[in-house]
Design a protein around this motif. Structure first.
Motif, PDB file in Angstrom:
ATOM      1  N   VAL A   1       0.870  -1.180   0.000  1.00  0.00           N
ATOM      2  CA  VAL A   1       0.000   0.000   0.000  1.00  0.00           C
ATOM      3  C   VAL A   1       0.904   1.227   0.000  1.00  0.00           C
ATOM      4  CG1 VAL A   1      -1.796   1.260   1.246  1.00  0.00           C
ATOM      5  CG2 VAL A   1      -1.784  -1.247   1.261  1.00  0.00           C
TER       6      VAL A   1
ATOM      7  N   ALA B   1      -1.145   6.786  -0.535  1.00  0.00           N
ATOM      8  CA  ALA B   1      -2.531   6.341  -0.349  1.00  0.00           C
ATOM      9  C   ALA B   1      -2.965   6.717   1.067  1.00  0.00           C
ATOM     10  CB  ALA B   1      -2.634   4.834  -0.554  1.00  0.00           C
ATOM     11  N   GLU B   2      -4.070   7.400   1.181  1.00  0.00           N
ATOM     12  CA  GLU B   2      -4.516   7.800   2.518  1.00  0.00           C
ATOM     13  C   GLU B   2      -4.875   6.575   3.361  1.00  0.00           C
ATOM     14  OE1 GLU B   2      -7.661  10.656   1.813  1.00  0.00           O
ATOM     15  OE2 GLU B   2      -6.240  12.290   2.135  1.00  0.00           O
ATOM     16  N   ALA B   3      -5.568   5.608   2.770  1.00  0.00           N
ATOM     17  CA  ALA B   3      -5.906   4.351   3.469  1.00  0.00           C
ATOM     18  C   ALA B   3      -6.328   4.605   4.908  1.00  0.00           C
ATOM     19  CB  ALA B   3      -4.709   3.394   3.422  1.00  0.00           C
TER      20      ALA B   3
ATOM     21  N   ASP C   1      -6.468   0.577  -2.637  1.00  0.00           N
ATOM     22  CA  ASP C   1      -5.363   1.519  -2.841  1.00  0.00           C
ATOM     23  C   ASP C   1      -4.015   0.825  -3.056  1.00  0.00           C
ATOM     24  OD1 ASP C   1      -6.839   3.877  -2.633  1.00  0.00           O
ATOM     25  OD2 ASP C   1      -6.708   3.900  -0.448  1.00  0.00           O
TER      26      ASP C   1
END
Length: 276
Positions: free
Chosen positions: A200, A204-206, A256
């Motif tokens: 990831v 990526a904000e995730a 993501d």
């Protein structure tokens, strides 16, 4: 006339045992009360096992085999459904059992390499840095963690889908040599047909995954338990609504993630640029 067996054996390992117990009892033309008398347990205990609400003892399974004239069938199933856990801390034993019998595992790891994918040197460094552990305890925990990797050596290994935050590749656990070996091991494991590793990316904000690591255990396509990591000990969850929420969070993080081929390339680049 044989009654319908209304429990789904595919729902979970425990449901499978319940299904087989009831099937054999009905085939033997015994009521729950009659079986209970023969094995020396209460009829309510038999009823709860058959509805997957109570975990039986190994002795329970052995006595049922004797009553039904089975050659260790239920005892063997018991050992398969509830195998002895690796030597791990008490708070982790429930999950260690599920990890050993699941047909699929979905992992999200925002801070460290997941335990079942750790090399010995990487795991040793983690335990060495844990406050309060003696040398003997470090060796015991290390043995347990390495034993957990035996799931990959089974004739029917579980499908393992692992999401790892990109920052984990840069965290210097044990120094360059340990990190190089660990990341190369990840790439090696990703070549196995039933292992998927996805990174990831930093950008990526995730956000749904930032609250901590977790692992989802599945049995034949059904997610039935989750391990949520938290300080100081984490916990194992079986509540259906909580499991559904965590699956949704996992899917959001995975949306993501880089695909596996690109993830492996990123891991190899980090090894070459930072840990060589």
């Amino acid at each position: 006339m044989t009654k319908m067996i209304d429990i789904d054996p595919e729902e979970s390992p425990r449901a499978r045992f319940a299904y087989e117990l009831r099937r054999h009892r009905l085939a033997a033309r015994l009521t729950q009360k009659q079986l209970a008398r023969r094995i020396g347990f209460s009829s309510s205990a038999v009823a709860m096992v058959e509805t997957s609400k109570f975990r039986p003892s190994e002795r329970f399974a052995q006595l049922c085999d004797q009553v039904f004239g089975l050659d260790g069938v239920l005892a063997g199933l018991y050992a398969e459904v509830w195998p002895p856990p690796p030597p791990v801390p008490a708070h982790f034993r429930d999950w260690a059992k599920e990890e050993q019998r699941a047909t699929a595992l979905r992992l999200w790891s925002p801070l460290l390499i997941p335990g079942i994918l750790q090399t010995e040197a990487f795991a040793r460094r983690i335990f060495e840095r844990e406050p309060g552990l003696t040398g003997e305890q470090i060796e015991e925990r290390l043995a347990g963690r390495m034993q957990r990797r035996s799931i990959f050596s089974r004739t029917d290994p579980p499908a393992v889908m692992c999401l790892i935050d990109e920052g984990v590749l840069h965290r210097p656990v044990g120094g360059p040599g340990v990190m190089r070996e660990q990341l190369e091991y990840l790439v090696e494991m990703a070549r196995r047909p039933r292992v998927t590793i996805q990174i990831v990316p930093y950008n990526a904000e995730a956000l749904s995954g930032l609250m901590g690591a977790y692992a989802i255990a599945e049995m034949r396509g059904n997610a039935y338990t989750v391990r949520v990591e938290a300080q100081p000990k984490g916990r194992t969850i079986t509540d259906r609504s909580a499991i559904t929420e965590i699956i949704d969070r996992y899917d959001a993080v995975r949306a993501d993630a880089y695909p596996q081929h690109l993830s492996c390339k990123i891991i190899e680049e980090v090894v070459a640029q930072k840990w060589t």
